[in-house]
Each structure stands twice: as C-alpha cells, then as structure tokens.
Design an enzyme around this catalytic site. Structure first.
Site, mmCIF file in Angstrom:
data_model
loop_
_atom_site.group_PDB
_atom_site.id
_atom_site.type_symbol
_atom_site.label_atom_id
_atom_site.label_comp_id
_atom_site.label_asym_id
_atom_site.label_seq_id
_atom_site.Cartn_x
_atom_site.Cartn_y
_atom_site.Cartn_z
ATOM 1 N N GLU A 196 -17.788 17.311 -6.940
ATOM 2 C CA GLU A 196 -18.006 16.059 -7.655
ATOM 3 C C GLU A 196 -16.746 15.740 -8.447
ATOM 4 O O GLU A 196 -16.325 16.512 -9.302
ATOM 5 C CB GLU A 196 -19.222 16.165 -8.579
ATOM 6 C CG GLU A 196 -19.710 14.829 -9.083
ATOM 7 C CD GLU A 196 -21.130 14.916 -9.625
ATOM 8 O OE1 GLU A 196 -21.963 14.094 -9.217
ATOM 9 O OE2 GLU A 196 -21.394 15.814 -10.447
ATOM 10 N N ARG B 109 -16.119 17.364 -20.724
ATOM 11 C CA ARG B 109 -15.627 18.247 -19.671
ATOM 12 C C ARG B 109 -16.744 18.435 -18.652
ATOM 13 O O ARG B 109 -17.921 18.234 -18.952
ATOM 14 C CB ARG B 109 -15.219 19.608 -20.251
ATOM 15 C CG ARG B 109 -14.117 19.530 -21.282
ATOM 16 C CD ARG B 109 -13.909 20.854 -21.976
ATOM 17 N NE ARG B 109 -13.591 21.917 -21.036
ATOM 18 C CZ ARG B 109 -13.530 23.213 -21.373
ATOM 19 N NH1 ARG B 109 -13.789 23.591 -22.607
ATOM 20 N NH2 ARG B 109 -13.221 24.107 -20.477
ATOM 21 N N LYS B 110 -16.360 18.853 -17.446
ATOM 22 C CA LYS B 110 -17.359 19.017 -16.392
ATOM 23 C C LYS B 110 -18.339 20.142 -16.727
ATOM 24 O O LYS B 110 -19.543 20.021 -16.499
ATOM 25 C CB LYS B 110 -16.668 19.303 -15.052
ATOM 26 C CG LYS B 110 -17.577 19.121 -13.840
ATOM 27 C CD LYS B 110 -18.037 17.678 -13.705
ATOM 28 C CE LYS B 110 -18.910 17.454 -12.494
ATOM 29 N NZ LYS B 110 -19.466 16.097 -12.448
ATOM 30 N N VAL B 111 -17.828 21.225 -17.251
ATOM 31 C CA VAL B 111 -18.693 22.339 -17.663
ATOM 32 C C VAL B 111 -18.708 22.379 -19.190
ATOM 33 O O VAL B 111 -17.669 22.583 -19.815
ATOM 34 C CB VAL B 111 -18.174 23.692 -17.116
ATOM 35 C CG1 VAL B 111 -19.113 24.817 -17.551
ATOM 36 C CG2 VAL B 111 -18.076 23.644 -15.589
#
Length: 362
Positions: free
Chosen positions: A155, A356-358
């Site tokens: 993604e 942030r993505k994580v």
C-alpha cells in the site's frame, strides 16, 4: 534529478492514494481466488475450539474492520464479542482468564507493539489467537496460533484504503466459513463484489468530483450510519480527519438522536450512510430529522428519493447487495471523497502530516 541534471516533477498529490483505491477490485478478486484453503484451515481451528466469547484487538482503520467483525459475530454466529482496550493488557498488565476465548488481532502491518503485546498476553491467558494482517511474516502473524493473509499487496499511501476493504472481505469469509463449515458459500455470495466495486469506483467518481468542493472550507462534519454501516461511518470520519485535517465525528444513527443532533445546523455538513436491510430501515428517523432541518446532507445509498427535500442534499447511489456485504462497497466513494477533498484543500493525502504507516504505541 535525472542523469543529465534535469529535475523530475514529484508525483501529483493524491496519486498514490488513487492507485491504491483503484486496485481494490483486483485485490478483492485475488482474495476470493486464492484465499480459500487458508481461510478454511483457520475456520476449522476455530470451530474445533468452540469459543464462548470473542475478543477483537485492533487500532485505527483496523479497529473499524474489527467493529464490522463484531456485527458479523454477534448477528451471524450468535457469539458475544468485546473490542479490546490494549492498554489494559500492555500498560496495566492485566491478565484476565481467557480460556475458551477466541482473540482476533487485526492489523495491516502486523507490527504495532501494543497489538503484538496484547495478542501475546491473550495467548498467555489461554485464548486461541488469530491474526489478520497484510504481512505473513509480521510479528503478529508469527505470534498467533493461526494467520489470515488479506493479500492486499504493498500500500503506497499512508492512509489505508485497499488494506481496509481486504480486511473486511477476509473477516467476512473467515467468519462465514466458521459458521457454515466451509468458505464455499461465502465466496459464492461475495463473487460479484469485485465487479461491483470496479463499477462503483467509475460511476461515483464524477459525483464525488462535483460534491467535494462544497466541503472545501468546512471545519466540522458528522458522519452517521447504523448496523453494518456504522463501521463505514467511523472509517469515513477517520479518512476525512487524517487526509483533509477536517474535524469529523462519527455517530451511530441512534446515538446521533440521543444528543449530538443538537449541533447539526445548516452550516454543519452531514454524511449519512444508508445500507440495504434493517440497518437502513433503522436510519429512517435520522433521515427524517436531517431532511426536516434542511441541512447540507450527503446520502450514501438509500432510495433515490432519500433527502430529496433537504436543502443542498445530495446522494451517491450504491449497488444493492446483502446488508452484511454492503460495507465493502459503501466505503469506496468515501475514499474518493477524502482524496479529492484533501487535494482541494491544498494537502497531500498520500503523506498526511505527522503520520507514519506503522504507528508504534504501547
């Protein structure tokens, strides 16, 4: 820079999120084509354990997928369900008796420390653990007794889109397979979803382009729905907050009438998700009050006449599917709206500020 020193224009704002959104029909088709054996194996494990209670562990967008699973579990399987507060396990060190409990952790990355810690604690407390993630090699997947891969692929944008709908479909297939003994029936019921998703992304794009400018200078917004569509309202509000920096609040239709309706006036935009079936029928009093108030209302789904008398009311039509499958489709135009509106407001939904993505919480 290129080899000859010329500059390269960066990708247009929202282009990465747009690519993720556009891939959803293929992602859903891929899960239907390739996920059956894994899902059936995990469903057999769950059936063998005969859980008395289900604990769902998630954060952010995945928490809305968990809420969808809660409706499926309680309505379709008749099991009591709770949404975990991870801090009770990770921050406060609580160790409840979870024997005969099924703990399902849902996470795109499978790497958030509080989710990993919560699932570890649940396992130590006797729960049978299942992870639903987009990464089979993630810490969460490796920790759980069983894992379901949502198969969404990489993604690009920070804001989750295709991983969310893939989670919804994976949870639907898993829980229906648990109920029926096989995923065959669920896969048959969902076989038209990828095609309908592709058609809806095309058919709703121009409507979204027309509607988005009306919210360009909005500061607040309410999103509401009931039943299986309440998770859609929650996810829509989150997308508007994280991509458009818009203060959006989600309420169930019932909760909206219990007080928050008082803040709705002609300057407060409202998005109302009206699914087929009982959830949509239960939204009738909400629709009546919103239309009577003459406010700025966007109806997602519902009958063609819904909202016709409201000042500035608009509608995005949805395909008619089984109510429990509607969330897979109704979120799609809301993703398009979040992307288009973010760009109109001068932002870049591919990389919202401060995110942030994580997300590493404990």
């Amino acid at each position: 820079m290129t080899d000859d020193g010329a500059s390269i224009d960066p990708a247009p704002a929202g282009s990465q999120m747009g690519l993720d959104i556009a891939e959803q029909p293929d992602v859903l088709a891929g899960l239907l084509a390739d996920g059956r054996d894994e899902i059936d194996a995990v469903a057999r494990q769950i059936r063998a354990r005969s859980p008395r209670f289900v604990l769902l562990i998630a954060r952010g967008t995945s928490d809305h997928a968990a809420l969808y699973a809660k409706y499926l579990l309680e309505i379709r399987l008749g099991l009591p369900v709770g949404l975990a507060s991870p801090s009770t396990l990770t921050v406060y060190g609580s160790r409840p008796d979870l024997r005969d409990v099924l703990a399902i952790a849902i996470s795109q990355s499978g790497g958030s420390p509080d989710l990993v810690g919560s699932l570890q604690a649940a396992r130590e407390c006797g729960a049978h653990t299942v992870a639903v993630t987009n990464y089979a090699s993630s810490a969460l997947a490796e920790l759980a007794h069983a894992h379901v891969d949502v198969r969404a692929g990489h993604e690009r944008a920070i804001a989750a889109t295709k991983t969310y709908t893939a989670e919804l479909l994976a949870l639907y297939l898993l829980l229906e397979a648990t109920r029926e003994g096989s995923a065959a029936g669920a896969m048959s019921a969902a076989q038209d979803i990828p095609g309908l998703a592709a058609d809806l992304l095309v058919s709703s794009a121009s409507t979204v382009t027309t509607i988005a400018p009306r919210y360009r200078f909005a500061e607040r917004m309410i999103v509401t729905g009931r039943g299986y569509s309440y998770p859609t309202a929650r996810e829509t509000a989150l997308k508007l907050m994280e991509t458009c920096y818009l203060s959006a609040q989600a309420f169930s239709g019932a909760d909206l009438l219990h007080g928050p309706l008082a803040v709705v006036d002609q300057e407060m935009p409202v998005i109302t998700v009206i699914p087929p079936g009982r959830g949509g029928e239960a939204m009738a009093p909400v629709v009546e009050r919103l239309v009577a108030g003459g406010g700025d209302v966007l109806f997602v789904g519902g009958s063609p006449a819904a909202g016709a008398d409201g000042r500035g009311a608009a509608r995005i039509a949805l395909p008619v599917v089984a109510e429990e499958l509607s969330p897979l489709l109704e979120i799609l135009p809301m993703q398009l709206l979040s992307r288009d509106l973010a760009v109109l407001r001068g932002g870049n939904p591919d990389a919202p500020r401060g995110l942030r993505k994580v997300t590493e919480t404990w």
